[in-house]
Design a protein around this motif. Structure first.
Motif, mmCIF file in Angstrom:
data_model
loop_
_atom_site.group_PDB
_atom_site.id
_atom_site.type_symbol
_atom_site.label_atom_id
_atom_site.label_comp_id
_atom_site.label_asym_id
_atom_site.label_seq_id
_atom_site.Cartn_x
_atom_site.Cartn_y
_atom_site.Cartn_z
ATOM 1 N N PHE A 48 51.729 50.032 114.250
ATOM 2 C CA PHE A 48 52.690 49.103 114.847
ATOM 3 C C PHE A 48 53.118 49.526 116.248
ATOM 4 C CE2 PHE A 48 52.848 48.087 110.437
ATOM 5 C CZ PHE A 48 53.177 46.736 110.345
ATOM 6 N N ILE A 49 52.358 50.427 116.885
ATOM 7 C CA ILE A 49 52.673 50.850 118.245
ATOM 8 C C ILE A 49 52.110 49.819 119.222
ATOM 9 C CG2 ILE A 49 52.260 52.602 120.012
ATOM 10 C CD1 ILE A 49 52.197 54.676 117.790
ATOM 11 N N VAL A 50 52.938 49.411 120.166
ATOM 12 C CA VAL A 50 52.549 48.396 121.143
ATOM 13 C C VAL A 50 51.766 49.065 122.264
ATOM 14 C CG1 VAL A 50 53.356 46.622 122.735
ATOM 15 C CG2 VAL A 50 54.593 47.028 120.599
ATOM 16 N N ARG A 51 50.506 48.653 122.410
ATOM 17 C CA ARG A 51 49.648 49.231 123.439
ATOM 18 C C ARG A 51 49.691 48.433 124.741
ATOM 19 N NH1 ARG A 51 48.686 54.379 122.096
ATOM 20 N NH2 ARG A 51 48.268 54.560 119.849
ATOM 21 N N LYS A 52 49.894 47.165 124.630
ATOM 22 C CA LYS A 52 49.963 46.324 125.823
ATOM 23 C C LYS A 52 50.812 45.096 125.510
ATOM 24 C CE LYS A 52 47.037 44.746 129.602
ATOM 25 N NZ LYS A 52 45.647 44.593 130.112
ATOM 26 N N THR A 53 51.598 44.658 126.503
ATOM 27 C CA THR A 53 52.489 43.517 126.259
ATOM 28 C C THR A 53 52.952 42.903 127.585
ATOM 29 O OG1 THR A 53 54.560 42.801 125.214
ATOM 30 C CG2 THR A 53 54.534 44.991 126.185
ATOM 31 N N ASN A 54 53.370 41.664 127.505
ATOM 32 C CA ASN A 54 53.999 41.009 128.662
ATOM 33 C C ASN A 54 55.512 40.881 128.461
ATOM 34 O OD1 ASN A 54 54.030 39.091 126.626
ATOM 35 N ND2 ASN A 54 53.616 37.368 127.992
ATOM 36 N N TYR A 55 56.033 41.646 127.488
ATOM 37 C CA TYR A 55 57.452 41.584 127.143
ATOM 38 C C TYR A 55 58.342 41.890 128.356
ATOM 39 C CZ TYR A 55 61.920 43.047 125.129
ATOM 40 O OH TYR A 55 63.256 43.203 124.864
ATOM 41 N N TYR A 56 57.993 42.954 129.093
ATOM 42 C CA TYR A 56 58.839 43.370 130.220
ATOM 43 C C TYR A 56 58.832 42.311 131.327
ATOM 44 C CZ TYR A 56 58.589 47.875 127.872
ATOM 45 O OH TYR A 56 58.666 48.872 126.942
ATOM 46 N N ARG A 57 57.647 41.744 131.579
ATOM 47 C CA ARG A 57 57.533 40.725 132.638
ATOM 48 C C ARG A 57 58.333 39.478 132.254
ATOM 49 N NH1 ARG A 57 53.310 40.208 136.404
ATOM 50 N NH2 ARG A 57 53.831 38.567 137.895
ATOM 51 N N LEU A 58 58.255 39.083 130.980
ATOM 52 C CA LEU A 58 58.984 37.896 130.520
ATOM 53 C C LEU A 58 60.483 38.065 130.679
ATOM 54 C CD1 LEU A 58 57.174 36.731 127.249
ATOM 55 C CD2 LEU A 58 57.317 35.491 129.403
ATOM 56 N N ASN A 59 60.962 39.278 130.409
ATOM 57 C CA ASN A 59 62.403 39.527 130.433
ATOM 58 C C ASN A 59 62.868 40.134 131.757
ATOM 59 O OD1 ASN A 59 63.500 39.044 127.498
ATOM 60 N ND2 ASN A 59 61.516 40.059 127.253
ATOM 61 N N HIS A 60 61.974 40.139 132.757
ATOM 62 C CA HIS A 60 62.321 40.641 134.090
ATOM 63 C C HIS A 60 62.837 42.084 134.030
ATOM 64 C CE1 HIS A 60 61.837 36.500 135.425
ATOM 65 N NE2 HIS A 60 62.699 36.128 134.505
ATOM 66 N N LEU A 61 62.103 42.925 133.279
ATOM 67 C CA LEU A 61 62.467 44.327 133.126
ATOM 68 C C LEU A 61 61.404 45.214 133.760
ATOM 69 C CD1 LEU A 61 63.559 44.252 129.371
ATOM 70 C CD2 LEU A 61 65.071 44.210 131.362
ATOM 71 N N SER A 62 61.798 46.393 134.104
ATOM 72 C CA SER A 62 60.837 47.360 134.630
ATOM 73 C C SER A 62 59.996 47.897 133.473
ATOM 74 C CB SER A 62 61.561 48.522 135.315
ATOM 75 O OG SER A 62 62.337 48.045 136.404
ATOM 76 N N PRO A 63 58.683 48.005 133.650
ATOM 77 C CA PRO A 63 57.823 48.497 132.562
ATOM 78 C C PRO A 63 58.236 49.895 132.112
ATOM 79 C CG PRO A 63 56.510 47.539 134.333
ATOM 80 C CD PRO A 63 57.916 47.637 134.841
ATOM 81 N N ASP A 64 58.166 50.121 130.803
ATOM 82 C CA ASP A 64 58.503 51.417 130.225
ATOM 83 C C ASP A 64 57.205 52.054 129.728
ATOM 84 O OD1 ASP A 64 59.504 53.592 128.943
ATOM 85 O OD2 ASP A 64 61.050 52.517 127.831
ATOM 86 N N ASP A 65 56.895 53.211 130.241
ATOM 87 C CA ASP A 65 55.644 53.887 129.866
ATOM 88 C C ASP A 65 55.711 54.504 128.473
ATOM 89 O OD1 ASP A 65 54.541 53.200 132.300
ATOM 90 O OD2 ASP A 65 55.254 55.031 133.286
ATOM 91 N N THR A 66 56.910 54.614 127.915
ATOM 92 C CA THR A 66 57.057 55.190 126.577
ATOM 93 C C THR A 66 56.485 54.235 125.539
ATOM 94 O OG1 THR A 66 59.105 56.250 127.289
ATOM 95 C CG2 THR A 66 58.674 56.162 124.926
ATOM 96 N N LEU A 67 55.645 54.763 124.648
ATOM 97 C CA LEU A 67 55.066 53.925 123.600
ATOM 98 C C LEU A 67 56.156 53.560 122.586
ATOM 99 C CD1 LEU A 67 51.634 55.703 122.973
ATOM 100 C CD2 LEU A 67 52.077 53.623 124.275
ATOM 101 N N LYS A 68 56.234 52.291 122.275
ATOM 102 C CA LYS A 68 57.244 51.818 121.336
ATOM 103 C C LYS A 68 56.587 51.014 120.232
ATOM 104 C CE LYS A 68 60.854 51.315 124.889
ATOM 105 N NZ LYS A 68 61.752 52.368 124.391
ATOM 106 N N ARG A 69 57.240 51.002 119.072
ATOM 107 C CA ARG A 69 56.786 50.131 117.998
ATOM 108 C C ARG A 69 57.374 48.732 118.190
ATOM 109 N NH1 ARG A 69 56.832 55.168 115.556
ATOM 110 N NH2 ARG A 69 54.957 55.592 114.306
ATOM 111 N N VAL A 70 56.851 47.791 117.415
ATOM 112 C CA VAL A 70 57.221 46.389 117.601
ATOM 113 C C VAL A 70 58.724 46.186 117.497
ATOM 114 C CG1 VAL A 70 56.953 44.039 116.702
ATOM 115 C CG2 VAL A 70 54.997 45.582 116.736
#
Length: 410
Positions: free
Chosen positions: A61-83
């Motif tokens: 359940f670790i997110v390897r790639k996402t457009n979550y940060y771009r959608l929410n106008h956030l700075s990308p986080d290099d830390t691997l996170k789960r869903v």
């Protein structure tokens, strides 16, 4: 010697040709890379601006790639996170790690994704409700989502592409439509009940009027004539009251009923009504009437005729359902701004299971008794229009007290 120069010239020409050819190939490659980068950037712009969240995850359940940060106008986080951690699921926020909260064991989204990995299959449009933590407002907000998933095998590693749609607004619209549909069904039922009830209530006095009018035309005996006239007049009043109630209620709802305010003495009003109620109680000699009015004037600015209408309606109900004992009516000042009118009887009372419906339209305590079930609904509408409130207290077989308050000044 000449041959040597010729060979050198040929060699340099060949080198120059190869160099030019190499540069042309390099330029073509650079152009292709530029086009590819433009296409990739164009696709990224399209993907990032769609109102859909993409998550490429692995079996943990670790997110390897996402457009979550771009959608929410956030700075990308290099830390691997789960869903759950990325989406700020309530359970992940509370436990500190996605999948460790006790509620994660019964999470429908986790179970469906895990099963899809096991079966190496896809699923589409799975609807679920999530509770999202909003860091800005410091609160947890419910959110409805639709999740679709595509199973991928990339370089021997199992991945899953999740697409998450926020369908909260759609669900809210569906809920409102369901409420409106239920209301429409209720309105249809009320309309059917109204037609059935009115048909019965109108037919009953009309049958009496028509029947006894025919008898009156053929009767010679004076005593019988007087009895028939009494019955006809009584049913005339009942029919007129029914029509007036319907008209008044419809005019209140449409805002066309006139209210003519004036200043009057409440005690004088109660004394006038006392004489009227004595006449109406002549048919029930076992019931005593008590008017609790004072000597000092109590001036109120309101609609006198409508106050009389409500008191008469409450008194008629008390008379109708009281066989013996007493009926008390009067008023009292509750504070400097409000006056309370009341009608108290020792009648049959109202069962507790229908007390919360007693002010609803077409609600009748006894179906065998004459009446439309509109009287109390009409009284409530009038009192509320006058700026007051109406209520009741009752106990089966012991009696009822109906009361309503009005402001002393408009």
């Amino acid at each position: 010697m000449v041959l040597s120069y010729t060979l050198v010239a040929v060699f340099f020409s060949l080198c120059l040709f190869l160099l030019l050819k190499y540069r042309q190939e390099q330029q073509k490659n650079l152009q292709r890379e530029k086009i590819n980068l433009q296409e990739i950037e164009k696709n990224n712009v399209i993907l990032h601006n769609l109102n859909v969240c993409f998550l490429l995850i692995d079996k943990d359940f670790i997110v390897r790639k996402t457009n979550y940060y771009r959608l929410n106008h956030l700075s990308p986080d290099d830390t691997l996170k789960r869903v759950g951690e990325l989406l700020k699921c309530r359970n992940a926020v509370i436990s500190g790690e996605c999948g460790t909260h006790e509620c994660c064991k019964i999470c429908g989204i986790r179970a469906t994704i895990g099963q899809a990995f096991y079966r190496k299959s896809d699923f589409k449009k799975m609807e679920a409700s999530m509770k999202i933590f909003d860091r800005e407002n410091k609160q947890i907000t419910p959110c409805d989502v639709s999740v679709s998933r595509t199973y991928l095998n990339m370089d021997g590693e199992e991945k899953m592409l999740l697409t998450v749609y926020d369908i909260s607004e759609l669900k809210n619209v569906q809920r409102l439509l369901n409420i409106e549909r239920k209301n429409a069904i209720s309105v249809d039922k009320l309309k059917s009940a109204f037609i059935a009830n009115m048909s019965h209530e109108i037919r009953t006095p009309l049958n009496a009027i028509v029947g006894f009018s025919s008898l009156l035309a053929t009767t010679v005996d004076e005593e019988e004539k007087n009895m028939y006239l009494y019955i006809i007049n009584k049913n005339n009043g009942r029919l007129l009251q029914l029509i007036n109630d319907i008209l008044d209620l419809s005019q209140i709802e449409s805002g066309t009923l006139n209210f003519n305010y004036s200043e009057f003495d409440v005690n004088d009003l109660l004394k006038e009504l006392n004489e009227l109620f004595k006449i109406r109680l002549q048919e029930k000699p076992g019931v005593n009437l008590v008017c609790e009015s004072g000597l000092d004037p109590i001036m109120i600015f309101s609609e006198k005729e409508r106050v009389v209408q409500v008191l008469v309606g409450l008194m008629d109900n008390a008379i109708k359902f009281t066989k013996n004992g007493e009926i008390r009516f009067g008023c009292r000042i509750t504070d400097e701004k409000e006056i309370c009118f009341y009608v108290k009887d020792t009648g049959i009372g109202i069962p507790s299971e229908i007390q919360d419906k007693i002010f609803s339209r077409f609600t009748k305590l006894n179906r065998e008794m004459p009446g439309t079930g509109l009287g109390l609904a009409l009284s409530q509408s009038i009192v509320e229009k006058l700026g007051g409130k109406i209520s009741m207290e009752s106990q089966a077989e012991k009696g009822s007290t109906f009361w309503f308050t009005l402001p002393l000044q408009k």
